[in-house]
Design an enzyme around this catalytic site. Structure first.
Site, short mmCIF file in Angstrom:
data_model
loop_
_atom_site.label_atom_id
_atom_site.label_comp_id
_atom_site.label_asym_id
_atom_site.label_seq_id
_atom_site.Cartn_x
_atom_site.Cartn_y
_atom_site.Cartn_z
N ASN A 111 3.75 24.92 16.25
CA ASN A 111 2.50 25.75 15.51
C ASN A 111 1.16 25.63 16.39
O ASN A 111 0.93 24.35 16.88
CB ASN A 111 2.23 25.66 14.11
CG ASN A 111 1.08 24.63 13.99
OD1 ASN A 111 0.04 24.98 13.88
ND2 ASN A 111 1.52 23.44 13.62
N PHE A 115 -6.36 26.34 12.70
CA PHE A 115 -7.42 26.39 11.57
C PHE A 115 -7.68 27.77 11.24
O PHE A 115 -8.89 27.96 10.83
CB PHE A 115 -8.69 25.43 11.76
CG PHE A 115 -8.52 24.00 11.91
CD1 PHE A 115 -7.21 23.38 11.97
CD2 PHE A 115 -9.57 22.94 12.54
CE1 PHE A 115 -7.22 22.06 11.97
CE2 PHE A 115 -9.32 21.60 12.67
CZ PHE A 115 -8.17 21.13 12.30
N SER A 178 -5.84 17.63 14.88
CA SER A 178 -4.93 18.81 15.13
C SER A 178 -5.07 18.98 16.76
O SER A 178 -6.12 18.84 17.36
CB SER A 178 -5.64 19.98 14.59
OG SER A 178 -5.02 21.29 15.06
N ASN A 180 -4.61 21.89 18.15
CA ASN A 180 -4.84 23.37 18.25
C ASN A 180 -6.44 23.76 18.39
O ASN A 180 -6.77 24.75 18.24
CB ASN A 180 -4.13 23.90 17.32
CG ASN A 180 -2.52 23.91 17.22
OD1 ASN A 180 -2.15 23.76 18.61
ND2 ASN A 180 -1.87 23.53 16.36
N THR A 181 -7.25 22.73 17.92
CA THR A 181 -8.56 22.86 18.17
C THR A 181 -9.08 22.22 19.50
O THR A 181 -9.05 21.14 19.34
CB THR A 181 -9.54 22.60 16.98
OG1 THR A 181 -9.16 23.30 15.85
CG2 THR A 181 -10.94 22.76 17.18
N LYS A 216 -6.96 11.21 9.04
CA LYS A 216 -5.58 11.88 9.62
C LYS A 216 -5.72 11.57 11.15
O LYS A 216 -6.61 12.31 11.61
CB LYS A 216 -5.46 13.32 9.25
CG LYS A 216 -3.99 13.60 9.40
CD LYS A 216 -3.56 14.97 8.75
CE LYS A 216 -1.96 15.37 8.98
NZ LYS A 216 -1.86 16.41 8.29
N ASN A 245 -0.29 13.70 11.99
CA ASN A 245 -0.24 15.15 12.36
C ASN A 245 0.75 15.55 13.42
O ASN A 245 1.69 14.63 13.48
CB ASN A 245 -1.62 15.45 13.34
CG ASN A 245 -2.20 16.64 12.49
OD1 ASN A 245 -1.43 18.00 12.73
ND2 ASN A 245 -3.33 16.81 12.21
C1 FMN Z 1 2.36 25.56 10.52
C2 FMN Z 1 1.63 24.42 10.50
C3 FMN Z 1 0.47 24.27 10.25
C4 FMN Z 1 -0.23 22.87 9.96
N1 FMN Z 1 -1.71 22.95 9.71
C5 FMN Z 1 -2.50 21.87 9.38
C6 FMN Z 1 -3.70 21.84 9.17
O1 FMN Z 1 -4.44 22.79 9.14
N2 FMN Z 1 -4.27 20.66 9.27
C7 FMN Z 1 -3.61 19.35 9.27
O2 FMN Z 1 -3.99 18.26 8.82
N3 FMN Z 1 -2.39 19.44 9.42
C8 FMN Z 1 -1.66 20.38 9.71
N4 FMN Z 1 -0.33 20.44 9.84
C9 FMN Z 1 0.25 19.42 10.19
C10 FMN Z 1 1.08 18.54 8.87
O3 FMN Z 1 0.16 18.75 7.80
C11 FMN Z 1 2.14 17.69 9.06
O4 FMN Z 1 1.00 16.59 9.47
C12 FMN Z 1 2.94 17.78 10.29
O5 FMN Z 1 3.39 19.18 10.34
C13 FMN Z 1 3.96 16.71 10.29
O6 FMN Z 1 4.86 16.75 9.24
P1 FMN Z 1 6.20 17.46 8.95
O7 FMN Z 1 6.97 17.10 9.99
O8 FMN Z 1 6.71 17.14 7.62
O9 FMN Z 1 5.73 19.03 9.16
C14 FMN Z 1 0.40 21.60 9.96
C15 FMN Z 1 1.81 21.83 10.37
C16 FMN Z 1 2.34 23.03 10.51
C17 FMN Z 1 3.92 23.22 10.85
#
Ligand code: FMN
Length: 373
Positions: A111, A115, A178, A180-181, A216, A245
């Site tokens: 992804n 934000f 993140s 992505n920023t 985080k 993350n």
């Molecule tokens: C579509 C998507 C959007 C996410 N947006 C955020 C976010 O806005 N802030 C954040 O701290 N982590 C964000 N994450 C990261 C998740 O909170 C998590 O740290 C990461 O996906 C790893 O866990 P997982 O393998 O269980 O998905 C996002 C993950 C995904 C897949």
């Protein structure tokens, strides 16, 4: 039984559209229905951490609910806690679509949402409108800076979010990881991290003494940089570390047509990297603050591995996307069975079990130099 069919249908849709559809369904769950339907976790899974009570370690990671506050629906699925966000002070649209991609062969997502959220004000209003009885577990709010704010001015963005959102959050998370920023991860370096966390901790102590603030971190930090970030966070007064993350790495998914998409990779390919980060943070923190383990938890064994590596709480996102509405219930039942198998009476007894010295030896298995006393 229904889930494989529903998933087949959802996976025919563009990933973000499927996500919105899921939100639409979750939004229809009333607090009363959530209370009725919520699966009870085995009592051995209860966790006391951050001064809060969790009925199991398994929570929803940030990013699924970016301020829509579909909290009753999420608690109805069994999550012990829900982390909302990332929320930025001002609303922002996020990156251009498409920005969310499935890699089903790898049980992974990429992804680059960026934000997308309606801003702190809108999120605070939705949280304020949430009836008390809808709070079936702790609600965390994860905060970040707007894309247009340079890192040099980031502190004021985080403080604005804390000011507006702290009354509705049981805990806050400072997200600096993140991918992505642009530039955000630079805030993980010693000086900016120290400045940011000290300011956030001071502000929260002033506004709501005792309320926990966590940070985080990214899985892509070198082990020594992780140690440094943990030291800085603990010294600045952070209450815990969320590890991790998404990753910029594409190890394990090379050659997949979606692997070349820009953004963060989550799900099964992230598991080992995230667990290693949890282990490292746990060893470095030395029990001074709890670790929230996130990244690639796809089943109960994966959740248990995070706990044994040192996670007091575990969060899931991608595993939930692939596992569906019964995912949390399955994790809870599986965790209960794994605890019983290993003779642990309570989940707290298993935290860090893999990092302790085997009987007859002195000292723990430390991945690096011990933290400064
Ligand atoms: C579509 C998507 C959007 C996410 N947006 C955020 C976010 O806005 N802030 C954040 O701290 N982590 C964000 N994450 C990261 C998740 O909170 C998590 O740290 C990461 O996906 C790893 O866990 P997982 O393998 O269980 O998905 C996002 C993950 C995904 C897949």
């Amino acid at each position: 039984m229904l889930w494989p069919l529903l998933r087949w249908l959802l996976f025919r849709l563009d990933a973000e559209r499927a996500h919105r559809l899921a939100h639409g369904l979750l939004r229809r769950v009333s607090p009363a229905a959530a209370r009725r339907r919520r699966p009870a976790a085995p009592p051995a899974l209860a966790v006391r951490a951050l001064g809060l009570d969790f009925d199991s370690p398994v929570g929803l990671a940030a990013g699924f609910d970016k301020g829509e506050v579909t909290v009753p629906g999420l608690f109805a699925l069994g999550f012990s806690h829900v982390e909302i966000g990332t929320i930025t002070p001002r609303p922002q649209p996020g990156n251009a679509r498409p920005r969310l991609f499935r890699l089903p062969e790898h049980r992974a997502l990429v992804n680059r949402m960026g934000f997308n959220n309606a801003g702190a004000e809108a999120c605070a209003e939705r949280l304020a409108a949430l009836p008390r009885e809808a709070r079936l577990g702790p609600i965390g709010v994860n905060v970040g800076r707007n894309k247009a704010t340079p890192n040099e001015e980031a502190v004021s963005d985080y403080l604005a979010c804390i000011d507006r959102l702290h009354p509705w959050a049981d805990y806050l998370v400072v997200n600096i990881s993140s991918p992505n920023t642009p530039g955000l991860r630079g805030l993980q370096e010693r000086e900016p991290l120290d400045r940011l966390l000290r300011a956030c901790v001071a502000r929260l102590r002033e506004r709501a003494p005792g309320k926990p603030l966590l940070v985080k971190l990214a899985p892509d930090l070198a082990p020594e940089a992780l140690d440094e970030a943990v030291d800085v966070a603990v010294a600045a007064g952070a209450s815990g570390i969320v590890a991790t993350n998404t990753t910029l790495s594409r190890a394990g998914v090379e050659g997949h047509p979606r692997a070349r998409e820009e953004g963060g990779l989550s799900g099964a390919p992230l598991e080992a990297l995230a667990t290693a980060a949890v282990r490292r943070c746990f060893a470095r923190a030395g029990g001074r603050v709890p670790i929230v383990g996130v990244g690639g938890v796809m089943d109960a064994e994966g959740a248990y591995a995070k706990i044994r590596a040192g996670a007091t709480l575990v969060q899931v996102y991608t595993g939930f996307v692939y596992g569906g509405p019964g995912f949390v219930r399955k994790l809870q039942a599986g965790l209960g069975a794994l605890l019983a198998r290993d003779g642990f009476a309570r989940i707290a007894d298993a935290v860090g079990a893999d990092c302790r010295a085997p009987p007859g030896r002195t000292g723990g298995i430390s991945p690096g130099p011990s933290p400064p006393r």
